[in-house]
Design an enzyme around this catalytic site. Structure first.
Site, mmCIF file in Angstrom:
data_model
loop_
_atom_site.group_PDB
_atom_site.id
_atom_site.type_symbol
_atom_site.label_atom_id
_atom_site.label_comp_id
_atom_site.label_asym_id
_atom_site.label_seq_id
_atom_site.Cartn_x
_atom_site.Cartn_y
_atom_site.Cartn_z
ATOM 1 N N TYR A 199 29.357 71.908 37.706
ATOM 2 C CA TYR A 199 29.701 72.235 36.311
ATOM 3 C C TYR A 199 30.873 71.366 35.852
ATOM 4 O O TYR A 199 30.821 70.700 34.815
ATOM 5 C CB TYR A 199 30.072 73.728 36.182
ATOM 6 C CG TYR A 199 30.977 74.003 35.012
ATOM 7 C CD1 TYR A 199 30.465 74.032 33.724
ATOM 8 C CD2 TYR A 199 32.359 74.164 35.183
ATOM 9 C CE1 TYR A 199 31.311 74.232 32.635
ATOM 10 C CE2 TYR A 199 33.208 74.356 34.115
ATOM 11 C CZ TYR A 199 32.671 74.380 32.844
ATOM 12 O OH TYR A 199 33.515 74.557 31.772
ATOM 13 N N LYS A 208 31.488 67.901 32.992
ATOM 14 C CA LYS A 208 32.522 67.699 31.966
ATOM 15 C C LYS A 208 33.189 66.332 32.163
ATOM 16 O O LYS A 208 33.448 65.615 31.210
ATOM 17 C CB LYS A 208 33.572 68.811 32.026
ATOM 18 C CG LYS A 208 33.036 70.186 31.730
ATOM 19 C CD LYS A 208 32.540 70.308 30.296
ATOM 20 C CE LYS A 208 32.024 71.680 29.941
ATOM 21 N NZ LYS A 208 31.325 71.715 28.654
ATOM 22 N N SER A 229 37.051 70.738 29.769
ATOM 23 C CA SER A 229 37.727 71.765 30.567
ATOM 24 C C SER A 229 38.836 71.150 31.403
ATOM 25 O O SER A 229 38.736 69.999 31.842
ATOM 26 C CB SER A 229 36.687 72.399 31.496
ATOM 27 O OG SER A 229 37.326 73.144 32.511
HETATM 28 N N1 UFG Z 1 40.072 85.908 39.903
HETATM 29 C C1 UFG Z 1 40.134 87.008 40.716
HETATM 30 N N2 UFG Z 1 39.073 87.868 40.702
HETATM 31 C C2 UFG Z 1 37.967 87.664 39.941
HETATM 32 C C3 UFG Z 1 37.909 86.526 39.110
HETATM 33 C C4 UFG Z 1 38.984 85.662 39.123
HETATM 34 O O1 UFG Z 1 41.095 87.218 41.428
HETATM 35 O O2 UFG Z 1 37.045 88.477 39.986
HETATM 36 C C5 UFG Z 1 41.207 84.983 39.905
HETATM 37 C C6 UFG Z 1 40.840 83.594 40.381
HETATM 38 O O3 UFG Z 1 40.975 83.514 41.766
HETATM 39 C C7 UFG Z 1 41.843 82.726 39.627
HETATM 40 C C8 UFG Z 1 42.104 83.497 38.336
HETATM 41 O O4 UFG Z 1 41.646 84.822 38.568
HETATM 42 O O5 UFG Z 1 43.036 82.675 40.330
HETATM 43 C C9 UFG Z 1 41.348 82.929 37.154
HETATM 44 O O6 UFG Z 1 39.981 82.816 37.521
HETATM 45 P P1 UFG Z 1 38.849 82.546 36.448
HETATM 46 O O7 UFG Z 1 37.549 82.505 37.184
HETATM 47 O O8 UFG Z 1 38.979 83.465 35.305
HETATM 48 O O9 UFG Z 1 39.247 81.109 35.897
HETATM 49 P P2 UFG Z 1 39.334 79.728 36.679
HETATM 50 O O10 UFG Z 1 40.717 79.229 36.435
HETATM 51 O O11 UFG Z 1 38.850 79.777 38.047
HETATM 52 O O12 UFG Z 1 38.218 78.965 35.859
HETATM 53 C C10 UFG Z 1 38.539 78.290 34.704
HETATM 54 C C11 UFG Z 1 37.328 78.179 33.763
HETATM 55 C C12 UFG Z 1 36.256 77.299 34.357
HETATM 56 C C13 UFG Z 1 36.842 76.021 34.887
HETATM 57 C C14 UFG Z 1 37.952 76.342 35.853
HETATM 58 C C15 UFG Z 1 38.601 75.177 36.511
HETATM 59 O O13 UFG Z 1 36.787 79.440 33.476
HETATM 60 O O14 UFG Z 1 35.330 76.994 33.344
HETATM 61 O O15 UFG Z 1 38.956 77.052 35.122
HETATM 62 O O16 UFG Z 1 39.712 74.734 35.842
HETATM 63 F F1 UFG Z 1 35.917 75.281 35.541
#
Ligand code: UFG
Length: 343
Positions: free
Chosen positions: A152, A156, A127
């Site tokens: 988590y 990785k 990741s």
């Molecule tokens: N977001 C919202 N509301 C939500 C969910 C997400 O505003 O209900 C926003 C988050 O703040 C972020 C964006 O949408 O800005 C993307 O969030 P995600 O949770 O979809 O994805 P992330 O980038 O946080 O997570 C991803 C992977 C993880 C990994 C992480 C860190 O899903 O497995 O990147 O790189 F760990």
């Protein structure tokens, strides 16, 4: 003779899409899953899409005895693609030991017992979280990994260190680690897609579940980031494109084209989209207004993250082809089809 590929976690989101692509490339697929966070129905769905039923082995890879017997039954496999892992960032903060135990024991058993029977090719599901807070964008694979903000993510990072150490002293054993950015979307058939356990953590399933009426309202975590519209920017990638990259990586290992015994590739599109970009695109593609409100930032979120994709293109001959609209369209089709079936 068809080459056999073992896909651990093959009933899960990315594993099942990869199984489909492998079958499409004429590989013989063995899906291994403990079904702790997935369903065996996925095997039926893979068969419905491809016309081929993969072999299914219900195995808990944390268990050395079960893992050893899995590999002695499939000694003739050419490679292992290891997806099996727990993946909920928030849950990992609450239950760090579960995450270290599950994600690392299963990795260690897989490496040990596949090597014992002479299966010397391994692809790891990593990741972009290993980069921590990016110092420069787009992120190159050479960007120093930092301690990720969750257990988590740390599993990785540790897993990649284990692979580095193991490949260094194990002649013939080769590994490729694929660092995913933000996988979203679903197979075009709408038969398989992402099915989070309980309340989704990730943006896309939260959006589609809100639009489907399962959640009341999407919370947008912060609009005061230093980005064009104040919301964080990510590199969303279609899960089918991601799956195709695994086929390319398998072929690189099988043909012994790798230049190093352990290689790392980013899998992203190289394009950054903000949370509001994704919401607007969803509203346009679905023709539906989304109920959302801006709330406080979520702890641990980085401002902006997108991949440099040059290395994967040069060495794997792979590049993402599907755009944001196709990602959203397919995710929405999957959600509607799944809910239709459920009711
Ligand atoms: N977001 C919202 N509301 C939500 C969910 C997400 O505003 O209900 C926003 C988050 O703040 C972020 C964006 O949408 O800005 C993307 O969030 P995600 O949770 O979809 O994805 P992330 O980038 O946080 O997570 C991803 C992977 C993880 C990994 C992480 C860190 O899903 O497995 O990147 O790189 F760990």
């Amino acid at each position: 003779m068809k080459k056999k590929i073992i896909v651990t976690g093959g009933c899960g989101y990315i594993g099942s899409h990869t199984a489909i692509e492998l079958i499409g490339h004429n590989y013989d697929v063995v899906v291994v899953d403990d079904l702790s966070n997935s369903s065996q129905d996925t095997i039926d769905r893979i068969e419905a899409i491809t016309g081929v039923r993969p072999t299914f082995e219900q195995v808990d890879l944390k268990d050395a005895v079960q893992t050893e017997s899995l590999f002695s039954a499939h000694k003739d496999a050419a490679a292992v693609i290891h997806f099996a892992a727990l993946k909920a960032v928030g849950e990992s903060v609450q239950k760090p030991l579960d995450y270290y135990q599950n994600n690392l024991y299963s990795l260690l058993n897989t490496l040990k017992f596949q090597h014992q029977v002479g299966i010397e090719s391994f692809i790891f599901s990593s990741s972009a979280t290993v980069y921590g807070i990016p110092k420069a964008l787009p992120i190159l694979e050479t960007h120093k990994a930092q301690r990720p903000s969750s257990p988590y993510g740390n599993t990785k990072k540790i897993a990649e260190e284990i692979l580095e150490d193991f490949t260094k002293v194990t002649p013939n054993f080769s590994a490729i680690s694929l660092r995913y950015f933000n996988p979203i979307g679903a197979h075009e058939s709408g038969e398989i897609g992402e099915l989070p356990n309980g309340i989704p953590n990730n943006l896309m399933p939260y959006i589609t579940q809100t639009a489907a009426g399962i959640r009341d309202q999407l919370m947008v975590f912060g609009d005061d980031y230093p980005t064009k519209d104040g919301t964080p920017v990510r590199d969303y990638i279609h899960v089918v494109d991601l799956a195709k990259a695994h086929v390319q990586a398998v072929q690189r290992l099988i043909k012994q084209e790798q230049e190093q015994s352990f290689e790392i590739y980013n899998l992203g599109t190289g394009n950054g989209f903000s949370v509001l970009d994704v919401i607007k695109a969803f509203e346009r593609v679905s023709g539906q207004k989304l109920n959302y409100q801006i709330v406080d930032r979520r702890e641990g979120d980085v401002t902006e993250l997108y991949a440099s994709t040059d290395l994967a293109f040069q060495k794997l001959g792979w590049k993402a082809e599907l755009g944001l609209d196709e990602m959203i369209e397919s995710a929405w089709r999957w959600e509607q089809k799944y809910r239709g079936k459920e009711n």
